[in-house]
Structures are given as structure tokens and as C-alpha cells.
Design a protein around this motif. Structure first.
Motif, PDB file in Angstrom:
ATOM      1  N   MET A  11     -21.104 -43.646 -26.481  1.00 14.60           N
ATOM      2  CA  MET A  11     -19.857 -43.019 -26.052  1.00 14.60           C
ATOM      3  C   MET A  11     -18.687 -43.995 -26.205  1.00 14.60           C
ATOM      4  N   LYS A  12     -17.610 -43.530 -26.832  1.00 13.84           N
ATOM      5  CA  LYS A  12     -16.445 -44.382 -27.026  1.00 13.84           C
ATOM      6  C   LYS A  12     -15.718 -44.581 -25.694  1.00 13.84           C
ATOM      7  N   SER A  13     -15.490 -45.844 -25.340  1.00 15.48           N
ATOM      8  CA  SER A  13     -14.826 -46.145 -24.077  1.00 15.48           C
ATOM      9  C   SER A  13     -13.661 -47.102 -24.309  1.00 15.48           C
ATOM     10  N   VAL A  14     -12.669 -47.059 -23.437  1.00 15.35           N
ATOM     11  CA  VAL A  14     -11.450 -47.844 -23.617  1.00 15.35           C
ATOM     12  C   VAL A  14     -10.847 -48.200 -22.264  1.00 15.35           C
ATOM     13  N   VAL A  15     -10.195 -49.355 -22.221  1.00 19.77           N
ATOM     14  CA  VAL A  15      -9.384 -49.749 -21.065  1.00 19.77           C
ATOM     15  C   VAL A  15      -7.937 -49.884 -21.527  1.00 19.77           C
ATOM     16  N   ILE A  16      -7.039 -49.212 -20.827  1.00 14.96           N
ATOM     17  CA  ILE A  16      -5.606 -49.292 -21.105  1.00 14.96           C
ATOM     18  C   ILE A  16      -4.990 -50.261 -20.109  1.00 14.96           C
ATOM     19  N   VAL A  17      -4.290 -51.281 -20.605  1.00 14.15           N
ATOM     20  CA  VAL A  17      -3.679 -52.270 -19.725  1.00 14.15           C
ATOM     21  C   VAL A  17      -2.165 -52.256 -19.940  1.00 14.15           C
ATOM     22  N   ASP A  18      -1.462 -51.642 -19.003  1.00 11.11           N
ATOM     23  CA  ASP A  18       0.002 -51.529 -19.085  1.00 11.11           C
ATOM     24  C   ASP A  18       0.533 -51.295 -17.680  1.00 11.11           C
TER      25      ASP A  18
END
Length: 205
Positions: free
Chosen positions: A1-8
Motif C-alpha cells: 500500500m502506498k503511504s506518505v507523510v506530508i510535512v507542512d
């Protein structure tokens, strides 16, 4: 499963990025707003991708890149920022980022970067394939600053007092004062007014 962390540190930008990433098939999407959250979040969720701003609460995105590298964490990083690439791109490349996209670019450029990085490629502005020797004298001075010195330079140029910078970076007031003195000597500046002009002239503000 494609996973991501957004840091903003801007909730509106995080929400916009979430919508884009959902449209690209990411099912596991996590968000962070400060530098201190990122490494624990990577360890917990093991994302395949990190989208990282450079201007964050508690420090710089460059600090995050260094922590990822020093902790041996496996994560593909796209830098997505309003900071000018002429002063930051080479630093990000050296620190292991896979792409550098300006927030002034079209969203399609960000989508292109996500697709490229997930496919194992990199994506950087072509016009910055110049050597340090071709930069101006002031750009060379900036290039020779450490990442921490560059971050403190920007904070000072924004008018932040030493004690506030010390609090934000979890450093002592004396340490920030030492950095300030060192910066003035390295850049040949004699006042904060001149430091701010230097920063503006080189698109650091």
C-alpha cells in the motif's frame, strides 16, 4: 500500500496535498507540522514517500533531511517549498532529497515529481545544474554556511530576537549569540540592518 507523510505547517496546504495524493492512489496519508514530529512518524508509519516543506515549526526541513539520513531511515523525499532553489536546492540534493518543487510551480509539476520519485527517478530544476564557481561572491558565501547557520541567518533577518530563536531551536541564548557573531564575520557584515539587506538581496526572505 502506498503511504506518505506530508510535512507542512500550513493546514490548507496539507489538505490540498492530501487531495492530490488521494487522487494518485495513496491510501495511508499522515500529516506533521513541525520538525520534531517527523522521525517518530516515519518510524511508526514507515511511509514510502515524504513531502517536505523547508520552513517549519521548530527548525528547518534541512534538519529533517539530516535526521532521516543520520537515523538510517528509508524514505523518498520530495521538497515542496516556497524557498528559492538557488540557495537551497544543492543542499537538499546533498542531504538525499529526490525532487525539489517550488510552490509557485503548477500542481502538475508536483504530480510529475510524485510519479517520478515513486518510479525510482529524481526531478530537479534543470537550470540549476551550475557549479558553485559560477555563482556570485555572495552566493558562494551562502553556500559555505552550514545548514544551521543558514537557518539562523534567515531568522535574524526576519527580526527574531536571540532568545526566541534559542527557544525555537532548543538551544541556549549564548549559542545563538555565538552563531550571530560568526555569521557577521563570515559574511563581512557589521549590523543586523546590513544582514537583512543581504538576505533580501539573495532572496532568503
Amino acid at each position: 500500500m502506498k503511504s506518505v507523510v506530508i510535512v507542512d505547517d500550513h493546514p490548507v496546504i496539507r489538505q490540498a496535498l492530501r487531495l492530490i495524493l488521494e487522487s494518485l492512489g495513496f491510501k495511508s496519508i499522515h500529516e506533521a507540522s513541525s520538525t520534531v514530529e517527523v522521525v517518530p512518524m516515519i518510524r511508526q508509519h514507515r511511509p514510502t514517500l515524504l513531502i517536505l516543506d523547508l520552513k517549519l515549526e521548530g527548525g528547518s526541513g534541512l534538519d529533517v533531511l539530516e535526521r532521516i539520513r543520520s537515523n538510517g531511515l528509508e524514505c523518498r523525499v520530495i521538497v515542496y517549498t516556497a524557498q528559492p532553489p538557488d540557495n537551497y536546492l544543492q543542499r537538499c540534493m546533498r542531504a538525499g532529497a529526490r525532487a525539489y518543487i517550488s510552490k509557485t510551480d503548477s500542481l502538475q509539476q508536483l504530480i510529475n515529481a510524485v510519479n517520478a520519485v515513486m518510479a525510482g527517478y529524481t526531478l530537479f530544476p534543470e537550470f540549476l545544474d551550475c557549479s558553485v564557481a559560477s555563482l556570485s561572491n555572495e552566493r558562494q558565501q551562502i553556500e559555505h554556511l552550514s545548514d544551521r547557520e543558514l537557518h539562523i541567518l534567515v531568522q535574524l533577518a526576519h527580526g527574531k530576537p536571540n532568545n526566541q530563536i534559542a527557544h525555537d531551536l532548543n538551544l541556549s541564548h549564548k549559542t545563538i549569540s555565538t552563531y550571530k557573531t560568526r555569521l557577521m564575520l563570515k559574511l563581512g557584515l557589521s549590523s543586523l540592518v546590513l544582514l537583512r539587506e543581504f538576505a533580501k538581496r539573495n532572496h532568503l526572505l
